[in-house]
Scaffold this motif. Structure first.
Motif, PDB file in Angstrom:
ATOM      1  N   ILE A 142      20.933  50.918 -34.015  1.00 45.00           N
ATOM      2  CA  ILE A 142      19.538  50.491 -34.192  1.00 45.00           C
ATOM      3  C   ILE A 142      18.953  50.130 -32.837  1.00 45.00           C
ATOM      4  CG2 ILE A 142      17.970  48.937 -35.427  1.00 45.00           C
ATOM      5  CD1 ILE A 142      20.337  48.198 -37.259  1.00 45.00           C
ATOM      6  N   LEU A 143      17.663  50.420 -32.654  1.00 47.51           N
ATOM      7  CA  LEU A 143      16.926  49.987 -31.461  1.00 47.51           C
ATOM      8  C   LEU A 143      15.646  49.302 -31.924  1.00 47.51           C
ATOM      9  CD1 LEU A 143      16.677  50.011 -28.343  1.00 47.51           C
ATOM     10  CD2 LEU A 143      15.320  52.107 -28.592  1.00 47.51           C
ATOM     11  N   TYR A 144      15.495  48.025 -31.583  1.00 46.38           N
ATOM     12  CA  TYR A 144      14.265  47.277 -31.879  1.00 46.38           C
ATOM     13  C   TYR A 144      13.411  47.230 -30.614  1.00 46.38           C
ATOM     14  CZ  TYR A 144      17.024  45.349 -35.796  1.00 46.38           C
ATOM     15  OH  TYR A 144      17.809  45.175 -36.912  1.00 46.38           O
ATOM     16  N   LEU A 145      12.110  47.405 -30.777  1.00 47.98           N
ATOM     17  CA  LEU A 145      11.188  47.355 -29.643  1.00 47.98           C
ATOM     18  C   LEU A 145      10.074  46.351 -29.929  1.00 47.98           C
ATOM     19  CD1 LEU A 145      10.776  51.200 -28.964  1.00 47.98           C
ATOM     20  CD2 LEU A 145      12.327  49.616 -27.809  1.00 47.98           C
ATOM     21  N   ASP A 146       9.842  45.457 -28.968  1.00 52.81           N
ATOM     22  CA  ASP A 146       8.754  44.489 -29.125  1.00 52.81           C
ATOM     23  C   ASP A 146       8.479  43.863 -27.765  1.00 52.81           C
ATOM     24  OD1 ASP A 146       6.770  43.059 -30.322  1.00 52.81           O
ATOM     25  OD2 ASP A 146       8.047  42.127 -31.844  1.00 52.81           O
ATOM     26  N   GLY A 147       7.422  43.056 -27.692  1.00 55.93           N
ATOM     27  CA  GLY A 147       7.051  42.420 -26.431  1.00 55.93           C
ATOM     28  C   GLY A 147       6.644  40.977 -26.644  1.00 55.93           C
ATOM     29  N   ILE A 148       6.666  40.195 -25.555  1.00 56.36           N
ATOM     30  CA  ILE A 148       6.284  38.786 -25.619  1.00 56.36           C
ATOM     31  C   ILE A 148       5.488  38.441 -24.365  1.00 56.36           C
ATOM     32  CG2 ILE A 148       8.473  38.072 -24.554  1.00 56.36           C
ATOM     33  CD1 ILE A 148       8.307  35.509 -26.232  1.00 56.36           C
ATOM     34  N   HIS A 149       4.470  37.598 -24.526  1.00 55.19           N
ATOM     35  CA  HIS A 149       3.579  37.249 -23.414  1.00 55.19           C
ATOM     36  C   HIS A 149       4.033  35.970 -22.708  1.00 55.19           C
ATOM     37  CE1 HIS A 149       0.839  40.007 -25.591  1.00 55.19           C
ATOM     38  NE2 HIS A 149       0.314  40.201 -24.402  1.00 55.19           N
ATOM     39  N   PHE A 150       3.927  35.980 -21.374  1.00 55.11           N
ATOM     40  CA  PHE A 150       4.174  34.806 -20.548  1.00 55.11           C
ATOM     41  C   PHE A 150       3.050  34.680 -19.530  1.00 55.11           C
ATOM     42  CE2 PHE A 150       8.421  35.943 -21.985  1.00 55.11           C
ATOM     43  CZ  PHE A 150       8.943  34.709 -22.343  1.00 55.11           C
ATOM     44  N   SER A 151       2.819  33.459 -19.066  1.00 50.47           N
ATOM     45  CA  SER A 151       1.813  33.224 -18.030  1.00 50.47           C
ATOM     46  C   SER A 151       2.479  33.306 -16.663  1.00 50.47           C
ATOM     47  CB  SER A 151       1.144  31.861 -18.213  1.00 50.47           C
ATOM     48  OG  SER A 151       0.380  31.833 -19.389  1.00 50.47           O
ATOM     49  N   ILE A 152       1.949  34.168 -15.795  1.00 53.05           N
ATOM     50  CA  ILE A 152       2.495  34.355 -14.458  1.00 53.05           C
ATOM     51  C   ILE A 152       1.365  34.230 -13.444  1.00 53.05           C
ATOM     52  CG2 ILE A 152       3.690  35.960 -12.909  1.00 53.05           C
ATOM     53  CD1 ILE A 152       5.001  37.207 -15.342  1.00 53.05           C
ATOM     54  N   ARG A 153       1.646  33.505 -12.365  1.00 51.09           N
ATOM     55  CA  ARG A 153       0.623  33.277 -11.351  1.00 51.09           C
ATOM     56  C   ARG A 153       0.508  34.497 -10.438  1.00 51.09           C
ATOM     57  NH1 ARG A 153      -2.028  29.112 -10.216  1.00 51.09           N
ATOM     58  NH2 ARG A 153      -0.623  27.737 -11.383  1.00 51.09           N
ATOM     59  N   HIS A 154      -0.733  34.956 -10.259  1.00 50.08           N
ATOM     60  CA  HIS A 154      -1.047  36.013  -9.309  1.00 50.08           C
ATOM     61  C   HIS A 154      -2.139  35.481  -8.381  1.00 50.08           C
ATOM     62  CE1 HIS A 154       0.575  38.336 -12.786  1.00 50.08           C
ATOM     63  NE2 HIS A 154       1.179  39.009 -11.822  1.00 50.08           N
ATOM     64  N   GLY A 155      -1.744  35.080  -7.183  1.00 52.99           N
ATOM     65  CA  GLY A 155      -2.709  34.468  -6.285  1.00 52.99           C
ATOM     66  C   GLY A 155      -3.089  33.091  -6.772  1.00 52.99           C
ATOM     67  N   ASP A 156      -4.385  32.844  -6.928  1.00 50.99           N
ATOM     68  CA  ASP A 156      -4.866  31.536  -7.374  1.00 50.99           C
ATOM     69  C   ASP A 156      -5.020  31.455  -8.888  1.00 50.99           C
ATOM     70  OD1 ASP A 156      -5.015  30.752  -4.726  1.00 50.99           O
ATOM     71  OD2 ASP A 156      -7.106  31.407  -4.513  1.00 50.99           O
ATOM     72  N   THR A 210       1.117  38.065 -18.903  1.00 50.11           N
ATOM     73  CA  THR A 210       1.882  39.276 -18.637  1.00 50.11           C
ATOM     74  C   THR A 210       2.822  39.530 -19.805  1.00 50.11           C
ATOM     75  OG1 THR A 210       1.810  38.947 -16.244  1.00 50.11           O
ATOM     76  CG2 THR A 210       3.563  40.363 -17.080  1.00 50.11           C
ATOM     77  N   LEU A 211       2.924  40.788 -20.197  1.00 52.10           N
ATOM     78  CA  LEU A 211       3.755  41.155 -21.336  1.00 52.10           C
ATOM     79  C   LEU A 211       5.131  41.594 -20.854  1.00 52.10           C
ATOM     80  CD1 LEU A 211       3.641  41.575 -24.445  1.00 52.10           C
ATOM     81  CD2 LEU A 211       3.148  43.980 -23.982  1.00 52.10           C
ATOM     82  N   ILE A 212       6.174  41.047 -21.469  1.00 48.05           N
ATOM     83  CA  ILE A 212       7.543  41.447 -21.179  1.00 48.05           C
ATOM     84  C   ILE A 212       8.015  42.346 -22.321  1.00 48.05           C
ATOM     85  CG2 ILE A 212       9.896  40.690 -20.705  1.00 48.05           C
ATOM     86  CD1 ILE A 212       7.890  39.843 -18.594  1.00 48.05           C
ATOM     87  N   LEU A 213       8.101  43.646 -22.046  1.00 50.43           N
ATOM     88  CA  LEU A 213       8.584  44.607 -23.042  1.00 50.43           C
ATOM     89  C   LEU A 213      10.099  44.495 -23.134  1.00 50.43           C
ATOM     90  CD1 LEU A 213       6.482  47.737 -21.965  1.00 50.43           C
ATOM     91  CD2 LEU A 213       5.805  45.824 -23.434  1.00 50.43           C
ATOM     92  N   THR A 214      10.623  44.542 -24.351  1.00 47.43           N
ATOM     93  CA  THR A 214      12.053  44.337 -24.553  1.00 47.43           C
ATOM     94  C   THR A 214      12.624  45.327 -25.555  1.00 47.43           C
ATOM     95  OG1 THR A 214      11.797  41.969 -24.117  1.00 47.43           O
ATOM     96  CG2 THR A 214      13.828  42.650 -25.199  1.00 47.43           C
TER      97      THR A 214
END
Length: 394
Positions: A177-191, A196-200
Motif C-alpha cells: 500500500i502507498l498512502y499520499l497526503d500533505g500537511i502544512h507548517f509555517s516557515i519563515r522566508h525573510g521577514d 508550506t506544504l510537506i508532501l508525504t
C-alpha cells in the motif's frame, strides 16, 4: 603495681551544649550532590587528559622525554577547551598538540563542546517539540551550561546530515500500500512566515510494516510537486505498488495517473463522505451519512454497486450537488473489494497517514514558525522516526 586511672576530660562545655551537638554537621543533600559532581568532573578531567597524552604518545611513537629512532614527530604544548558532560561543564581541559597538526583526539568529537550522549539528549528535546528557551533552561539546571546559538546550529546540522542520508536511501521494489497526503507548517522566508506544504508518502510492505518513504516541501499542492515525489520513489527502487490510497486532489491524481498508471487506486472514503455531506442540509445529514456508509459496508462489490445506484437515484433531484460529488472519481470508490477483507479497513481511507500527522503535530505545535524549510523537514522527519508505527494486516 598500682594502676593509674585515666583522668576524665573535665573541660566545661559551652552553656547549653551537649556532646552530640559538638559533632560536625553533615552537609545538606544539595551540597553533598554538588560535592560529588565536582569530584566526578575532576576525575573525568584526569582521565581525559591522561587518555589524550597516551594518544599523542602513540602518534609520535615515543613517550615524553624519550629518545628513539621510531620518533614520528614532536610535541607542541597544548591548548584548552571546555566540555559539557553529564556531570556538568569541565573548563580548560588541556588538549596536547603536535608540531605538524596531525593529532586529533578520539576522546571527544572534534569541535564539539558536548559529550555525544549529552548532545543526543539535547537533540531529542528539540525533536520532542521542546522550545529552544526551555532546552536552555533544562541544560543550565542539569549541566551548568546553556547551549549557544552555534551549538544548536551544530546539533541541527548533525540531524540534517542523518535526514539527507535517509531521504537518499534505496527502497525495496514491492510495496503493498502507498498512502499520499500533505500537511502544512509555517516557515519563515525573510521577514514573513508563509504556509508550506510537506508532501508525504507512507508505504506498507508485504509484511504489514509501515514506513515513511519520501517527503518533499512545496509552496502549494500541485501536480508538479507530487510528480517529483513519486518520481523520487521510482528512482530509489519502489516501482511495484499494489494499491495507492489518496483523497481527490486533482494535482495528486494527475501525478499518480502519470507515474503509476497501472496501479489500482482507492479514493479515501472519509474525504468523499465529507464532500457529499457538505451538500446536504444539517438536519438530514445523519440519515444520509448512514446510507452512504451502508454502500461500502456491503459484503460484496456487486451489492455495493446496487446500493450506490439506489442512493444516486434517491437523491438526484433533491440534492444534485451531493450526487455529483459522489459520482466524481466513482470508479475508484470500491477498489478495496479487490483485496482481502482483512485489509479493507486499512485501505478505505488515508487515516493511517492522517494519524501519523496528528502525532507529529502534538510535538511540533510548540514550534510556532520554523526558520528554514530544511529545519522543518529535518525536525518533522526526526519526530516521525521517534513515533512507533503500528503494523497492519495485509
Amino acid at each position: 603495681m598500682p594502676v593509674h586511672r585515666q583522668k576524665k576530660d573535665t573541660t566545661p562545655l559551652p552553656s547549653g551544649s551537649t556532646p552530640e551537638q559538638t559533632a560536625p554537621a553533615l552537609p545538606d543533600q544539595q551540597t553533598f550532590r554538588q560535592y560529588l559532581r565536582e569530584l566526578a568532573r575532576s576525575a573525568i578531567r584526569v582521565v581525559l587528559e591522561g587518555v589524550m597524552r597516551e594518544e599523542l604518545d602513540a602518534l609520535i611513537g615515543v613517550g615524553w622525554g624519550e629518545c628513539s629512532p621510531k620518533r614520528k614527530g614532536y610535541r607542541n604544548g597544548s591548548y584548552t577547551r571546555d566540555l559539557v558532560t553529564s556531570s556538568g561543564q569541565i573548563e580548560d581541559i588541556k588538549v596536547p598538540r603536535d608540531r605538524e597538526g596531525q593529532f586529533h583526539t578520539q576522546a571527544f568529537e572534534r569541535y564539539s563542546r558536548y559529550e555525544p550522549h549529552v548532545a543526543e539528549g539535547l537533540t531529542q528535546m528539540f525533536v520532542a517539540g521542546t522550545s529552544t528557551q526551555k532546552v536552555g533552561k533544562v541544560a543550565q539546571t542539569l549541566l551548568g551550561a546553556t547551549p549557544s546559538a552555534s551549538t544548536i546550529s551544530r546539533l541541527n546540522q548533525t540531524l540534517t546530515q542523518h535526514f539527507e542520508t535517509w531521504r537518499e536511501r534505496a527502497l525495496q521494489t514491492h510495496w503493498r500500500i502507498l498512502y499520499l497526503d500533505g500537511i502544512h507548517f509555517s516557515i519563515r522566508h525573510g521577514d514573513k512566515a508563509d504556509s508550506t506544504l510537506i508532501l508525504t508518502a507512507l508505504g506498507v510492505d508485504l509484511a504489514g510494516n509501515k514506513e515513511v518513504l519520501a517527503r518533499r516541501s512545496c509552496a502549494e499542492e500541485d501536480k508538479d510537486g507530487w510528480a517529483c515525489l513519486l518520481q523520487d520513489l521510482r528512482s530509489r527502487g519502489a516501482t511495484h505498488i499494489d494499491m495507492i490510497v489518496t483523497d481527490g486532489h486533482d494535482g495528486r491524481l494527475s501525478a499518480v495517473a502519470e507515474l503509476f498508471s497501472a496501479t489500482p487506486r482507492q479514493r479515501c472514503l472519509v474525504h468523499k463522505q465529507r464532500n457529499v455531506l457538505n451538500a446536504i442540509p444539517r438536519r438530514e445529514r445523519a440519515d444520509v451519512q448512514a446510507e452512504l456508509v451502508g454502500i461500502w459496508e456491503q459484503p460484496t462489490k456487486q451489492e455495493a454497486l446496487i446500493h450506490l445506484a439506489a442512493f444516486k437515484a434517491k437523491y438526484a433531484v433533491r440534492y444534485p450537488e451531493a450526487v455529483r460529488s459522489l459520482a466524481e472519481d466513482e470508479e475508484h470508490l470500491l477498489t478495496f473489494y479487490e483485496f482481502p477483507q482483512s485489509m479493507h479497513r486499512h485501505i478505505q481511507t488515508t487515516n493511517a497517514i492522517e494519524s501519523l500527522f496528528s502525532n507529529v503535530r502534538q510535538r511540533t505545535d510548540q514550534i510556532d514558525v520554523f526558520t528554514t524549510e530544511t529545519s522543518c523537514l529535518t525536525i518533522v522527519w526526526a519526530t516521525i522516526q521517534d513515533i512507533r508505527l503500528h503494523k497492519i494486516s495485509v
